[in-house]
Design a protein around this motif. Structure first.
Motif, PDB file in Angstrom:
ATOM      1  N   LEU A 287      -0.080   1.650  11.690  1.00  0.00           N
ATOM      2  CA  LEU A 287       0.822   1.274  10.604  1.00  0.00           C
ATOM      3  C   LEU A 287       1.650   2.469  10.178  1.00  0.00           C
ATOM      4  CD1 LEU A 287      -1.733  -0.745   8.433  1.00  0.00           C
ATOM      5  CD2 LEU A 287       0.017  -1.696   9.940  1.00  0.00           C
ATOM      6  N   ALA A 288       2.795   2.194   9.551  1.00  0.00           N
ATOM      7  CA  ALA A 288       3.624   3.271   9.011  1.00  0.00           C
ATOM      8  C   ALA A 288       2.820   4.015   7.948  1.00  0.00           C
ATOM      9  CB  ALA A 288       4.897   2.691   8.414  1.00  0.00           C
ATOM     10  N   PRO A 289       2.910   5.355   7.887  1.00  0.00           N
ATOM     11  CA  PRO A 289       2.113   6.129   6.931  1.00  0.00           C
ATOM     12  C   PRO A 289       2.268   5.658   5.490  1.00  0.00           C
ATOM     13  CG  PRO A 289       3.188   7.596   8.492  1.00  0.00           C
ATOM     14  CD  PRO A 289       3.746   6.225   8.745  1.00  0.00           C
ATOM     15  N   GLU A 290       3.490   5.263   5.125  1.00  0.00           N
ATOM     16  CA  GLU A 290       3.724   4.842   3.737  1.00  0.00           C
ATOM     17  C   GLU A 290       3.133   3.475   3.423  1.00  0.00           C
ATOM     18  OE1 GLU A 290       7.377   3.702   6.164  1.00  0.00           O
ATOM     19  OE2 GLU A 290       6.016   5.442   5.987  1.00  0.00           O
ATOM     20  N   LYS A 291       2.530   2.841   4.414  1.00  0.00           N
ATOM     21  CA  LYS A 291       1.898   1.531   4.216  1.00  0.00           C
ATOM     22  C   LYS A 291       0.371   1.614   4.224  1.00  0.00           C
ATOM     23  CE  LYS A 291       5.688  -0.896   4.027  1.00  0.00           C
ATOM     24  NZ  LYS A 291       6.054  -1.572   2.749  1.00  0.00           N
ATOM     25  N   VAL A 292      -0.152   2.860   4.184  1.00  0.00           N
ATOM     26  CA  VAL A 292      -1.598   3.044   4.330  1.00  0.00           C
ATOM     27  C   VAL A 292      -2.153   3.888   3.179  1.00  0.00           C
ATOM     28  CG1 VAL A 292      -3.445   3.992   5.774  1.00  0.00           C
ATOM     29  CG2 VAL A 292      -1.481   2.887   6.841  1.00  0.00           C
ATOM     30  N   ALA A 293      -3.293   3.463   2.666  1.00  0.00           N
ATOM     31  CA  ALA A 293      -4.096   4.278   1.752  1.00  0.00           C
ATOM     32  C   ALA A 293      -5.511   4.365   2.314  1.00  0.00           C
ATOM     33  CB  ALA A 293      -4.118   3.671   0.355  1.00  0.00           C
ATOM     34  N   ILE A 294      -6.161   5.477   2.040  1.00  0.00           N
ATOM     35  CA  ILE A 294      -7.520   5.696   2.546  1.00  0.00           C
ATOM     36  C   ILE A 294      -8.409   6.083   1.360  1.00  0.00           C
ATOM     37  CG2 ILE A 294      -8.979   7.195   3.963  1.00  0.00           C
ATOM     38  CD1 ILE A 294      -6.563   7.470   5.869  1.00  0.00           C
TER      39      ILE A 294
END
Length: 556
Positions: A287-294
């Protein structure tokens, strides 16, 4: 010795320390245990996995134990439960969420089938012989927390559990202040209250404060955003979930404890996560980095936790890239600052933006433990005759005593005790004149209590100066050297660079054995002792180090 009408209160863990909480209230032949926690070791306890309380007294009085009552599900209150149950299988009473976390531990230790788990809530009333138990709600940084009232013929004893007064809790689990006031009006003989933040002035900030700061960080983050916090802080986890929803991000969970706690919280209705929001770690890079939280474990710098492995580039499915944001949503526990600093340095080297520091600075963390005004409010509501501060180091207990005096508790009615010190109350008069066995029990792998001071001393010596093994073969009949000595070292010197030193050691061993043979000394233990003494003195004179010396004698 005490008579049958004595009320006894003592701790087997949780005094002069933060961790491995275990408190005991006994009236006549009825014992109720409150909490059974574990504590993680510091760097001096080499190889130790967990520290749990010494329960010798309870084992000696097992027929009197009626129940283990648990205030809440933090590790320092439930971490010792599996090891306790292997020695003493007693019923466990706890709230719904707390039981969920205990069940995870029992399944891991294969104890579920044989354990009796009984759910309770703030309205529950229990009876154990001459001791009755009731509860009241408190606010903390984990759901379903209770204070405990033990009604005895001598009077009421209140254990606060861990608490703060949060008037706007993130999970809407409000402290029952009216019930606390009513308990105080009925009369409290002894108050047992936590002291973690007794040095900090004012009131503890509300958990809701974190939510707005978390939203801001998510909105500003350009790449991935990684949040590290305590897995058990379900309120904080919910705020991360809410911020991810607002910024249209998927959420990945890293760390076994994080995955397990989130599963329990969702299953039991304490955490709301939209369907399809959670993704597997291997999906992060798709996924695009701006669409991911960890969301990950490791906020305390634990070497094998997810955040530490991410910071060193050793996490298999996920990597941190320049432009990613990392949020440490927890303050370091005293003693962990060095490990946390190392991780922060590594994250900056990877090019990440790191939000860290005290909660008051970043707005990303508030304590779950009451500050001075919270503690004074609890004391005012309860108005105890006697006061026993717990759950803190000595200076914290001392400050808590001063707070108690400020609201009217008589100075001589506060007992600052150590683990094992017993406060006996008889006919309304309290005294502290006796002790029960107490201390630390070390868990090392699957062994519990097998590692003691001598083993830890040997481990320390090995870690500092290494070891030296001397092997020689003696004739059985004459005790003469047939071959050797051969010297092997590990962690002491590099043999190729120390050939002269090793040669001198071998000559010294040969001379020592020959001298003993001339004196007609034939006992192996004496020969070994003389070799250790002679070689040890020589090596210290030459190197100023004291390696562990192990003579091995083979008899032919």
């Amino acid at each position: 010795m005490t008579n049958q009408n004595t009320l006894s209160i003592f701790a087997l863990g949780g005094i002069n320390e933060i961790g491995k909480n275990m408190y005991v209230v006994q009236y006549a032949d009825d014992i109720v245990i409150i909490d059974c926690g574990g504590k993680f070791p510091d760097e001096s306890l080499l190889g130790i996995d967990l520290i749990i309380p010494d329960i010798t007294y309870l084992e000696e009085n097992r027929e009197k134990i009626r129940a283990l009552v648990v205030t809440h599900g933090h590790e320092d209150h439930i971490g010792g439960v599996p090891y306790f149950l292997k020695k003493l299988n007693v019923p466990i009473y706890a709230t719904n969420f707390t039981l969920g976390l205990i069940e995870l531990k029992l399944e891991e230790h294969r104890l579920m089938r044989d354990t009796k788990l009984i759910p309770v809530n703030a309205d529950s009333k229990l009876e154990f012989g001459q001791v009755q138990v009731s509860f009241f709600k408190v606010s903390h940084s984990i759901p379903d927390c209770l204070g405990i009232v033990l009604h005895t013929p001598e009077g009421n004893v209140v254990h606060t559990g861990d608490f703060k007064f949060d008037l706007t809790p993130a999970n809407n689990q409000y402290a029952d202040i009216h019930k606390m006031a009513e308990i105080g009006r009925q009369g409290v003989l002894a108050l047992i209250s936590e002291s973690t933040n007794a040095e900090r002035t004012g009131l503890t900030p509300s958990e809701r404060m974190v939510g707005s700061h978390m939203d801001e960080a998510f909105m500003k983050a350009e790449g991935k955003i990684i949040v590290s916090t305590f897995a058990s802080n379900v309120n904080r986890v919910q705020q991360v979930v809410d911020s991810a929803i607002k910024t249209n991000r998927k959420l990945a969970l890293l760390g076994r404890s994080m995955v397990n706690v989130v599963d329990v919280a969702i299953e039991r209705g304490y955490l709301t996560v939209p369907e399809g929001m959670l993704i597997e770690p291997r999906e992060v890079d798709r996924l695009a980095p701006e669409k991911v939280a960890i969301l990950c474990t490791g906020s305390q710098g634990e070497p094998m936790a997810a955040l530490s492995r991410l910071s060193s580039g050793n996490y298999r499915d996920v990597a941190i890239y320049p432009g990613d944001t990392v949020v440490l949503a927890a303050s370091p526990i005293p003693g962990n600052e060095k490990d946390v600093s190392r991780i922060i340095d590594n994250l900056f080297q990877l090019g990440a933006k790191v939000i860290y520091g005290s909660g008051s600075t970043t707005g990303m963390h508030v304590s779950g433990h009451g500050y001075q005004e919270d503690l004074k409010l609890m004391l005012t509501l309860m108005q105890p005759t006697y006061f026993i501060p717990i759950h803190g180091e000595y200076r914290m207990l001392h400050h808590h005593r001063l707070l108690a005096e400020s609201i009217g508790v008589e100075k001589n009615n506060t007992f600052i005790i150590k683990n094992g010190d017993v406060v006996d109350i008889e006919n309304g008069a309290a005294r502290q004149t006796r002790k029960v066995p107490s201390g630390d029990t070390y868990v090392d792998g699957i062994s519990v209590g097998d590692v003691g001071a001598i083993v830890l001393r040997d481990r320390k010596q090995l870690s500092e100066d290494g070891m030296l093994v001397v092997v020689l073969t003696l004739s059985k009949a004459e005790r003469k050297i047939i071959s050797g000595p051969d010297t092997i070292t590990r962690g002491f010197v590099f043999v190729k660079n120390s050939e002269d030193l090793i040669k001198e050691v071998n000559q010294l061993v040969r001379k020592t054995v020959n001298d003993l043979q001339e004196e007609n000394v034939r006992q192996w233990n004496i020969i070994k002792q003389n070799i250790k003494k002679a070689v040890g003195q020589y090596l210290f004179a030459q190197t100023k180090r004291k390696p562990m010396i192990l003579p091995i004698i083979i008899e032919i």
